[in-house]
Design a protein around this motif. Structure first.
Motif, mmCIF file in Angstrom:
data_model
loop_
_atom_site.group_PDB
_atom_site.id
_atom_site.type_symbol
_atom_site.label_atom_id
_atom_site.label_comp_id
_atom_site.label_asym_id
_atom_site.label_seq_id
_atom_site.Cartn_x
_atom_site.Cartn_y
_atom_site.Cartn_z
ATOM 1 N N ALA A 298 8.424 -38.269 39.071
ATOM 2 C CA ALA A 298 8.553 -38.833 40.430
ATOM 3 C C ALA A 298 9.901 -39.383 40.754
ATOM 4 C CB ALA A 298 7.476 -39.718 40.957
ATOM 5 N N ASN A 299 10.318 -40.270 39.738
ATOM 6 C CA ASN A 299 11.651 -40.991 39.625
ATOM 7 C C ASN A 299 12.750 -39.922 39.720
ATOM 8 O OD1 ASN A 299 10.204 -43.355 39.884
ATOM 9 N ND2 ASN A 299 10.658 -44.007 37.747
ATOM 10 N N ALA A 300 12.449 -38.699 38.722
ATOM 11 C CA ALA A 300 13.818 -37.994 38.739
ATOM 12 C C ALA A 300 13.670 -37.245 39.844
ATOM 13 C CB ALA A 300 13.506 -36.974 37.584
ATOM 14 N N VAL A 301 12.680 -37.120 40.582
ATOM 15 C CA VAL A 301 12.563 -36.147 42.157
ATOM 16 C C VAL A 301 13.177 -37.093 43.009
ATOM 17 C CG1 VAL A 301 11.118 -35.578 43.857
ATOM 18 C CG2 VAL A 301 10.677 -34.675 41.548
ATOM 19 N N MET A 302 12.935 -38.317 43.032
ATOM 20 C CA MET A 302 13.537 -39.162 43.882
ATOM 21 C C MET A 302 15.289 -39.293 43.671
ATOM 22 S SD MET A 302 12.101 -40.837 46.071
ATOM 23 C CE MET A 302 10.471 -40.326 46.631
ATOM 24 N N ARG B 226 3.421 -39.702 46.420
ATOM 25 C CA ARG B 226 4.487 -40.409 46.793
ATOM 26 C C ARG B 226 4.797 -40.602 48.280
ATOM 27 N NH1 ARG B 226 7.724 -43.475 44.238
ATOM 28 N NH2 ARG B 226 6.019 -44.715 44.670
ATOM 29 N N PRO B 227 4.953 -41.685 48.888
ATOM 30 C CA PRO B 227 5.055 -41.783 50.346
ATOM 31 C C PRO B 227 6.224 -41.296 51.118
ATOM 32 C CG PRO B 227 4.277 -44.183 49.413
ATOM 33 C CD PRO B 227 4.796 -43.303 48.398
ATOM 34 N N MET B 228 7.144 -41.438 50.066
ATOM 35 C CA MET B 228 8.714 -40.967 50.568
ATOM 36 C C MET B 228 8.550 -39.506 50.257
ATOM 37 S SD MET B 228 11.081 -43.063 51.566
ATOM 38 C CE MET B 228 12.428 -42.260 51.104
ATOM 39 N N GLY B 229 7.753 -38.755 51.300
ATOM 40 C CA GLY B 229 7.051 -37.467 51.100
ATOM 41 C C GLY B 229 7.817 -35.982 50.699
ATOM 42 N N ILE B 230 9.321 -36.152 51.358
ATOM 43 C CA ILE B 230 9.769 -34.768 51.756
ATOM 44 C C ILE B 230 10.258 -34.289 50.316
ATOM 45 C CG2 ILE B 230 12.068 -33.748 52.602
ATOM 46 C CD1 ILE B 230 10.982 -35.709 55.111
ATOM 47 N N ALA C 117 9.153 -34.802 47.156
ATOM 48 C CA ALA C 117 8.084 -34.779 46.613
ATOM 49 C C ALA C 117 7.267 -33.531 47.155
ATOM 50 C CB ALA C 117 6.738 -36.086 46.529
ATOM 51 N N ARG C 118 7.318 -33.100 48.284
ATOM 52 C CA ARG C 118 6.429 -31.888 48.913
ATOM 53 C C ARG C 118 7.332 -30.712 48.568
ATOM 54 N NH1 ARG C 118 4.819 -35.319 53.105
ATOM 55 N NH2 ARG C 118 6.652 -34.642 54.531
ATOM 56 N N HIS C 119 8.689 -31.021 48.442
ATOM 57 C CA HIS C 119 9.345 -29.800 48.123
ATOM 58 C C HIS C 119 9.709 -29.141 47.149
ATOM 59 C CE1 HIS C 119 13.208 -27.248 48.892
ATOM 60 N NE2 HIS C 119 13.669 -27.770 47.722
ATOM 61 N N VAL C 120 9.468 -30.136 46.059
ATOM 62 C CA VAL C 120 9.656 -29.834 44.414
ATOM 63 C C VAL C 120 8.532 -29.000 44.025
ATOM 64 C CG1 VAL C 120 8.716 -31.812 43.603
ATOM 65 C CG2 VAL C 120 10.507 -30.677 42.545
ATOM 66 N N ARG C 121 8.575 -27.977 43.318
ATOM 67 C CA ARG C 121 7.550 -27.374 42.697
ATOM 68 C C ARG C 121 7.657 -27.659 41.029
ATOM 69 N NH1 ARG C 121 8.751 -21.667 42.808
ATOM 70 N NH2 ARG C 121 11.087 -22.273 43.148
ATOM 71 N N VAL C 122 6.605 -28.106 40.474
ATOM 72 C CA VAL C 122 6.459 -28.723 39.130
ATOM 73 C C VAL C 122 5.769 -27.290 38.277
ATOM 74 C CG1 VAL C 122 5.954 -30.201 37.185
ATOM 75 C CG2 VAL C 122 6.199 -30.982 39.919
ATOM 76 N N ARG C 123 6.478 -26.750 37.470
ATOM 77 C CA ARG C 123 6.342 -25.513 36.840
ATOM 78 C C ARG C 123 6.288 -25.530 35.351
ATOM 79 N NH1 ARG C 123 8.890 -20.203 39.080
ATOM 80 N NH2 ARG C 123 8.295 -19.711 37.229
ATOM 81 N N ILE C 124 5.178 -24.946 34.580
ATOM 82 C CA ILE C 124 5.484 -24.629 33.348
ATOM 83 C C ILE C 124 6.084 -23.346 33.085
ATOM 84 C CG2 ILE C 124 3.976 -24.481 31.291
ATOM 85 C CD1 ILE C 124 1.988 -26.416 32.554
ATOM 86 N N ALA C 125 6.959 -23.488 32.113
ATOM 87 C CA ALA C 125 7.861 -22.169 31.832
ATOM 88 C C ALA C 125 6.729 -21.371 31.055
ATOM 89 C CB ALA C 125 8.938 -22.697 31.041
#
Lengths: 337, 337
Positions: free
Chosen positions: A267-271, A302-306, A308-316
């Motif tokens: 979440a921190n890296a996404v921010m 996370r309330p600062m949502g944009i 966090a909603r945009h990102v896709r977390v994927r396993i390679a």
């Protein structure tokens, strides 16, 4: 850049603490060959180079196309200009050794040296994500946690080549001890040694409960971890994934903790990076089934949502992103891709 | 790019919750004029545009050179393609208003809209750091904490324009409540409202101690905060800096807490971006004397030492980096710089 395809080969070398993986890929991104040798860092870098040379010759013999560039990923802080490890907790005997110079004189091709997780990020970007997203953060989950970043389609290495070190961001001030000597790093909770430490705490707690209630045998009979791994000093992430699969309470709690802290670090890296994709690779990422739930719960709420909603977390899904990335990056740096 | 100098002007507009600052700078980076108008977001965006138009006309009249581009920074999540605020806790009446389109039709010049802290980062990079370093993280310390990032000499905005949101990285899981609704964000400890909250806790604690020991009057006589600001509901960061200067214990403890958490947030950003410089700006940065010590202690004692030793943490001396950055960015985007 507009080369004929598959004419030139890049060799990538991903140097791990135990095994070193090699890959040969073409300028068109086709994987021609892969192999593995033991690293044995204790024997020193010269002996390692000898074994590496033999492995590279075998690889080259099987291809019959010219090798134009080599890339090497090393676990630790890498000085890519000098082409050597500045420091590394796991590969002390290799620090200060001029890998770039020695490899270039042995193989007569240009050699690029970078942090292993940085090159795995490039491998993930090229081989797994096919360069489609613009901004990517990649985590290599193993004993330690490495990271790498792709910014606007280019590998971002930072001012001293250390960018993306998400494993050593603080997720719990004054928390558990990390291999780096600090407290509360992400790695201390979600590197495999941190995961095993958490599991042992839960196991000891269960043991205590059982002893206190006089129900030791009953609880013991349900103790899946101990049946899978009677010698607790050999407990590892693979066993804990298997135990979770079989319904073990302590194993599932353990993955919950790892997922929670991965969630905070990500979440921190996404921010900060606002990426399109966070890609997870490395051995521990195979236990995704057990940690992805709690991980995504932290990121998505996370309330600062944009972002966090945009990102896709994927396993390679592609294995060996480290060596593939090293080969692809070597070609990229020479503009042969 | 190789233009004659000082021929063209960019106007920058930094829209804050209370005041909106304007700056006119030339393609050579010379500041020609600056001014301030009240924002009064409660009156709605149309009234704001009217006041803005008057202010811009005054600014233009004083210059006698053509304005070629305008930039605007807005506090909140900005959609720069549509040129509007997607969401903002502090400027609700302005969300969804098509600033870019309306400004372009009023002024007949191209308009760039970005997050205010992102443009302040560009201002810091251009006006304070003279584009010398390659990689910079900039924090704007005010009521909230904004952030922006320069990567390899270019403004980095991320995939949805939200990159650099360091104020909403988690520095204390399950910690104090943040304006965004989450817990434990950096802003909750080092935004001015968080700093005031910490101070009130220390003050209440002292009060409790004094009452308990029957020494209320003695302690009261040493209570510098209460003498500077008898109405505690008006306590702010400026008063706390003054109180710290005069030796107030609670104020100094408060700045210590803010510095500690700024240290964690910045150490994490340093691990991820590996920048040359972390630049601090905004009103609260003027209290640097009281928080820089604890901040640097956290950053410098990170064991993964190379990025932490490489980075310089500086407080910006140039004021109004937000409006300067907005003007410089508008010119940069049109390649007039």
């Amino acid at each position: 850049m507009a080369m004929e395809n598959n004419r030139f080969i890049g060799v990538g070398i991903d140097v791990g603490g135990t095994y070193t993986k090699l890959a040969a890929i073409s300028d068109a991104g086709i994987v021609f060959a892969q192999s593995t040798v033991e690293t044995l860092p204790g024997l020193g870098p010269m002996k390692f180079l000898d074994r590496l040379e033999a492995a590279v010759r075998l690889l080259k013999d099987s291809i019959s196309r010219p090798v134009r560039a080599m890339g090497m990923g090393l676990a630790g802080d890498v000085d890519s200009r000098k082409g050597m490890l500045r420091c590394s907790p796991n590969m002390e005997p290799f620090t200060g050794f001029p890998f770039k110079r020695r490899l270039e004189s042995r193989f007569q091709v240009p050699v690029s040296i970078e942090n292993d997780a940085t090159l795995a990020a490039w491998g993930g970007y090229v081989a797994e994500l096919k360069r489609r997203p613009r901004n990517v953060v990649c985590l290599t989950l193993g004993t330690g946690i490495g990271g790498g970043v792709v910014v606007e389609g280019a590998l971002y290495r930072g001012s001293t080549g250390t960018a993306g070190e998400i494993g050593h961001t603080i997720v719990e001030p004054d928390g558990e001890e990390c291999s780096c000597g600090a407290r509360g790093c992400l790695e201390a909770y979600a590197g495999s040694y941190g995961i095993v430490r958490t599991a042992k705490k839960f196991l000891a707690h269960r043991e205590g409960l059982a002893a206190g209630s006089g129900r030791r045998r009953v609880v013991g009979s349900r103790n899946i971890v101990w049946r899978l791994c009677p010698d607790l000093s050999r407990l590892d992430a693979r066993v804990l994934a298997l135990a979770a699969q079989r319904g073990d309470w302590a194993a599932r709690k353990t993955w919950g903790v790892a997922g929670y802290y991965l969630g905070i670090g990500i979440a921190n890296a996404v921010m900060l990076f606002n990426p399109d994709v966070v890609l997870l690779t490395g051995g521990v990422s195979r236990a995704g089934r057990w940690f992805m739930g709690p991980l995504l719960r932290v990121v998505r709420t996370r309330p600062m949502g944009i972002p966090a909603r945009h990102v896709r977390v994927r396993i390679a899904k592609t294995p060996n992103l480290g060596s593939l990335g090293a080969a692809a990056w070597a070609l990229e740096e020479r503009k042969i891709s």
